[in-house]
Enzyme design. Sequence first.
Site, PDB file in Angstrom:
ATOM      1  N   ARG A   1      60.472 117.135  64.265  1.00  0.00           N
ATOM      2  CA  ARG A   1      59.774 117.128  65.563  1.00  0.00           C
ATOM      3  C   ARG A   1      59.949 115.777  66.257  1.00  0.00           C
ATOM      4  O   ARG A   1      60.136 115.708  67.462  1.00  0.00           O
ATOM      5  CB  ARG A   1      58.287 117.458  65.370  1.00  0.00           C
ATOM      6  CG  ARG A   1      57.545 117.623  66.691  1.00  0.00           C
ATOM      7  CD  ARG A   1      56.154 118.181  66.500  1.00  0.00           C
ATOM      8  NE  ARG A   1      55.276 117.244  65.825  1.00  0.00           N
ATOM      9  CZ  ARG A   1      54.037 117.524  65.446  1.00  0.00           C
ATOM     10  NH1 ARG A   1      53.529 118.732  65.659  1.00  0.00           N
ATOM     11  NH2 ARG A   1      53.288 116.632  64.836  1.00  0.00           N
TER      12      ARG A   1
ATOM     13  N   ARG B   1      67.507 101.514  80.759  1.00  0.00           N
ATOM     14  CA  ARG B   1      68.738 100.817  80.350  1.00  0.00           C
ATOM     15  C   ARG B   1      68.489  99.328  80.073  1.00  0.00           C
ATOM     16  O   ARG B   1      69.270  98.676  79.403  1.00  0.00           O
ATOM     17  CB  ARG B   1      69.820 100.959  81.429  1.00  0.00           C
ATOM     18  CG  ARG B   1      70.330 102.376  81.572  1.00  0.00           C
ATOM     19  CD  ARG B   1      71.249 102.499  82.761  1.00  0.00           C
ATOM     20  NE  ARG B   1      70.577 102.058  83.987  1.00  0.00           N
ATOM     21  CZ  ARG B   1      71.141 102.030  85.201  1.00  0.00           C
ATOM     22  NH1 ARG B   1      72.388 102.421  85.354  1.00  0.00           N
ATOM     23  NH2 ARG B   1      70.475 101.627  86.256  1.00  0.00           N
TER      24      ARG B   1
ATOM     25  N   LYS C   1      55.901 115.096  71.779  1.00  0.00           N
ATOM     26  CA  LYS C   1      54.725 114.327  71.351  1.00  0.00           C
ATOM     27  C   LYS C   1      54.899 112.886  71.828  1.00  0.00           C
ATOM     28  O   LYS C   1      55.239 111.986  71.069  1.00  0.00           O
ATOM     29  CB  LYS C   1      54.582 114.408  69.821  1.00  0.00           C
ATOM     30  CG  LYS C   1      53.176 114.130  69.337  1.00  0.00           C
ATOM     31  CD  LYS C   1      53.014 114.569  67.897  1.00  0.00           C
ATOM     32  CE  LYS C   1      51.753 114.034  67.261  1.00  0.00           C
ATOM     33  NZ  LYS C   1      50.520 114.459  67.894  1.00  0.00           N
TER      34      LYS C   1
ATOM     35  N   GLU D   1      46.048 124.963  74.007  1.00  0.00           N
ATOM     36  CA  GLU D   1      45.716 124.246  72.778  1.00  0.00           C
ATOM     37  C   GLU D   1      44.501 123.385  73.066  1.00  0.00           C
ATOM     38  O   GLU D   1      43.888 123.528  74.120  1.00  0.00           O
ATOM     39  CB  GLU D   1      46.906 123.391  72.310  1.00  0.00           C
ATOM     40  CG  GLU D   1      47.331 122.342  73.325  1.00  0.00           C
ATOM     41  CD  GLU D   1      48.488 121.467  72.855  1.00  0.00           C
ATOM     42  OE1 GLU D   1      48.729 121.369  71.639  1.00  0.00           O
ATOM     43  OE2 GLU D   1      49.139 120.853  73.729  1.00  0.00           O
TER      44      GLU D   1
HETATM   45  N1  PXG Z   1      48.170 119.640  69.778  1.00  0.00           N
HETATM   46  C1  PXG Z   1      48.127 118.352  70.173  1.00  0.00           C
HETATM   47  C2  PXG Z   1      48.065 118.043  71.615  1.00  0.00           C
HETATM   48  C3  PXG Z   1      48.159 117.332  69.211  1.00  0.00           C
HETATM   49  O1  PXG Z   1      48.125 116.063  69.591  1.00  0.00           O
HETATM   50  C4  PXG Z   1      48.243 119.023  67.475  1.00  0.00           C
HETATM   51  C5  PXG Z   1      48.236 119.978  68.479  1.00  0.00           C
HETATM   52  C6  PXG Z   1      48.340 119.464  66.057  1.00  0.00           C
HETATM   53  O2  PXG Z   1      49.645 119.194  65.526  1.00  0.00           O
HETATM   54  P1  PXG Z   1      49.883 118.924  63.975  1.00  0.00           P
HETATM   55  O3  PXG Z   1      51.342 118.730  63.852  1.00  0.00           O
HETATM   56  O4  PXG Z   1      49.113 117.671  63.639  1.00  0.00           O
HETATM   57  O5  PXG Z   1      49.392 120.106  63.231  1.00  0.00           O
HETATM   58  C7  PXG Z   1      48.234 117.664  67.839  1.00  0.00           C
HETATM   59  C8  PXG Z   1      48.310 116.572  66.822  1.00  0.00           C
HETATM   60  C9  PXG Z   1      43.613 112.625  65.991  1.00  0.00           C
HETATM   61  C10 PXG Z   1      44.968 112.935  66.511  1.00  0.00           C
HETATM   62  O6  PXG Z   1      43.325 111.431  65.797  1.00  0.00           O
HETATM   63  C11 PXG Z   1      45.472 114.219  66.425  1.00  0.00           C
HETATM   64  C12 PXG Z   1      46.731 114.547  66.927  1.00  0.00           C
HETATM   65  C13 PXG Z   1      47.450 113.563  67.542  1.00  0.00           C
HETATM   66  C14 PXG Z   1      46.943 112.284  67.631  1.00  0.00           C
HETATM   67  C15 PXG Z   1      45.712 111.944  67.107  1.00  0.00           C
HETATM   68  O7  PXG Z   1      42.842 113.558  65.748  1.00  0.00           O
HETATM   69  N2  PXG Z   1      47.099 115.860  66.787  1.00  0.00           N
END
Ligand code: PXG
Length: 292
Positions: A50, A103, A150, A183
């Site tokens: 990812r 750049r 991300k 989400e």
């Molecule tokens: N949606 C979003 C927008 C996220 O940021 C998830 C879904 C879940 O993805 P994963 O791969 O973790 O199953 C995320 C990820 C926190 C924190 O501190 C959580 C995320 C990112 C940054 C911080 O809770 N979640």
Amino acid sequence: MKIYLNGQLVDKENAKVSVFDHGLLYGDGVFEGIRAYNGRVFRLDDHLQRLQKSAEAILLALPMPRKSIEAAVLDTLRANNLKDAYIRLLLTRGTGDLGLDMRKCKAGATLIIIADRIELYPEAYYEKGLDLIVSTIRQRRPDQLSPGVKSLNYLANVMARAEATRAGAQEAVLLSTDGYVTECSGDNIFFIHDGAIATPPVHIGLLEGVTRKVVMELCRDKLGTPAKERLFTPFELYRADEVFLTGSAAEIIPAVRLDGRTIGSGAAGPLTKRLIGLFREYAASPGSGTPI
Ligand code: PXG
């Protein structure tokens, strides 16, 4: 605490980046949040895949091959003597000048790996469940920067979470501009109605969570009830039997109220509880991650 910074493990006090780093100036970079359980980095391949996709989407070249990044993650965990951890991996555009032009970031990407103890949600939430709100902030449209990237631009998510906090809730649901559930600010979302499990499809615009993927595997392989990816509105969440969220930090966590309306029984439902058990069993099994 040792932090990995551009090829070196340095003390926390010395882990510093330039104020000219475009990660700071523009949120120009990508990141991953990863867990380690019992001496294994959970689904590390999925996270690094990812990361690479996110980096490619913003025209950012990985500073080293994926295998070397994997080794750096493992080194960082070893240096800190961690077997269970939360790992934050950041890849920024690197040091440039005050302009937007990528750049100018000639030194290449900045790679940072932080491994720390995990701040878990209080165990009580896995029984009593979370309160959700529908955020007034809409999910980015897929024709803007894809929500599947991300990126280090998390301000909309941070503001949505603050909105939830002000309302006395723990998470905020982000709707698409035409009103479908996508989400939450930091978690994916599932619901169960009459035994059927559903989650929004990727094309609506969401982060394809690693935990979401694992939960879909568990639904298919262990429950014999594949989760269906389909569009739904908050209305279907109000009348759901069970709602749960998934994320690396939260794992699987029940949600029992939305905008003050009670969902199902108002406590963790039976299928959610089964999935939490199955997830924990899986996370503790050798196949679930890369050995440290
Ligand atoms: N949606 C979003 C927008 C996220 O940021 C998830 C879904 C879940 O993805 P994963 O791969 O973790 O199953 C995320 C990820 C926190 C924190 O501190 C959580 C995320 C990112 C940054 C911080 O809770 N979640």
